[in-house]
Write a protein that holds these residues in place. Structure first.
Motif, PDB file in Angstrom:
ATOM      1  N   PRO A 199      42.769  44.763  -9.562  1.00 31.48           N
ATOM      2  CA  PRO A 199      41.924  43.728  -8.945  1.00 31.48           C
ATOM      3  C   PRO A 199      42.487  43.295  -7.589  1.00 31.48           C
ATOM      4  O   PRO A 199      43.673  42.981  -7.471  1.00 31.48           O
TER       5      PRO A 199
ATOM      6  N   LYS B 248      34.135  47.277  -6.214  1.00 30.84           N
ATOM      7  CA  LYS B 248      34.245  47.187  -7.680  1.00 30.84           C
ATOM      8  C   LYS B 248      35.591  46.653  -8.130  1.00 30.84           C
ATOM      9  O   LYS B 248      35.761  46.243  -9.283  1.00 30.84           O
ATOM     10  N   HIS B 249      36.573  46.654  -7.210  1.00 32.27           N
ATOM     11  CA  HIS B 249      37.907  46.162  -7.559  1.00 32.27           C
ATOM     12  C   HIS B 249      38.149  44.723  -7.095  1.00 32.27           C
ATOM     13  O   HIS B 249      39.205  44.160  -7.396  1.00 32.27           O
TER      14      HIS B 249
ATOM     15  N   ARG C  98      38.207  40.895  -7.180  1.00 35.64           N
ATOM     16  CA  ARG C  98      38.071  39.875  -8.220  1.00 35.64           C
ATOM     17  C   ARG C  98      37.183  38.758  -7.683  1.00 35.64           C
ATOM     18  O   ARG C  98      37.161  38.495  -6.464  1.00 35.64           O
TER      19      ARG C  98
ATOM     20  N   ASN D  49      43.294  50.653  -7.874  1.00 37.46           N
ATOM     21  CA  ASN D  49      42.580  50.452  -9.144  1.00 37.46           C
ATOM     22  C   ASN D  49      42.853  49.085  -9.771  1.00 37.46           C
ATOM     23  O   ASN D  49      42.362  48.792 -10.862  1.00 37.46           O
TER      24      ASN D  49
END
Length: 221
Positions: free
Chosen positions: A146, A168-169, A171, A144
């Motif tokens: 970056p 989605k994680h 960066r 969960n």
């Protein structure tokens, strides 16, 4: 700061494991080729004898490349899909130790995951890496934070599933490195997703030893 990769204890364990991988590969390859003409990377990772027992690991050149990329990125959160016996994890954990970061690895076979943990312990790097045992599509859902660097070296047909699950994680500026890219089709699946038509990734295929490595820069959320 001293290069962790060159510390005597770390270097000795890496050398030991590369040697073990070479010896195992020499004795196992002929036997497996005689039993089946299906390439190892096309066999079911859950039941294949090769996946259960063999290193299926990177070589020293790839290890140095991973370490260099991780250090250059100053990667603090590194995720690895396909740990095997943990040779690649040793290189990544050495970089994480210098970056003040951590590696999260995933290996389907529990005994291989434990061997990887033992190798990290022997090298004094266990505090910089956690090896999750089980299907990466499940275990890596715990990520969960970056992600700075994602290394894909497990079952090739799961590369896209893992990337999309973790996307989605990522960066902006994260690097996705996929080993054995020459085993992947370019017109579909993972390489198509991160390829020239993508507005999220800038991807380069790099000739590496006997194969290809896919190196993708994540551009945006």
């Amino acid at each position: 700061m001293e290069c962790v990769l060159k510390q005597p204890k770390v270097a000795a364990i890496i050398q030991r494991e590369h040697q073990a991988a070479r010896l195992a590969r020499e004795s196992f390859t002929a036997q497996m080729n005689a039993q089946s003409d299906v390439p190892v990377y096309n066999r079911d990772f859950r039941t294949s004898e090769a996946h259960k027992t063999q290193y299926l690991s990177i070589g020293p050149r790839m290890g140095a490349y991973l370490y260099t990329i991780a250090r250059t990125l100053n990667a603090r959160n590194i995720v690895e899909f396909g740990t095997s016996f943990g040779i690649s994890t040793l290189y990544l954990a050495a970089a994480a130790a210098e970056n003040g970061g951590n590696v999260t690895g995933s290996e389907y076979h529990a005994h291989k995951a434990q061997k990887a943990r033992d190798n990290l312990q022997d090298a004094g790097l266990s505090s910089y890496a956690e090896i999750l045992s089980g299907d990466g599509r499940e275990t890596l859902q715990s990520i969960n934070a970056p992600i700075d660097l994602l290394f894909l070296d497990g079952s090739k047909d799961l590369y896209l599933d893992i990337l999309m699950m973790l996307e989605k994680h990522l960066r902006p500026g994260a690097m996705i490195i996929a080993d054995n890219a020459d085993h992947l089709p370019e017109d579909e699946g993972f390489l198509h997703y991160v390829g020239k038509d993508s507005d999220r990734y800038l991807t380069t295929l790099i000739g590496f030893h006997k194969g290809l490595v896919s190196q993708s820069l994540y551009l945006k959320n």
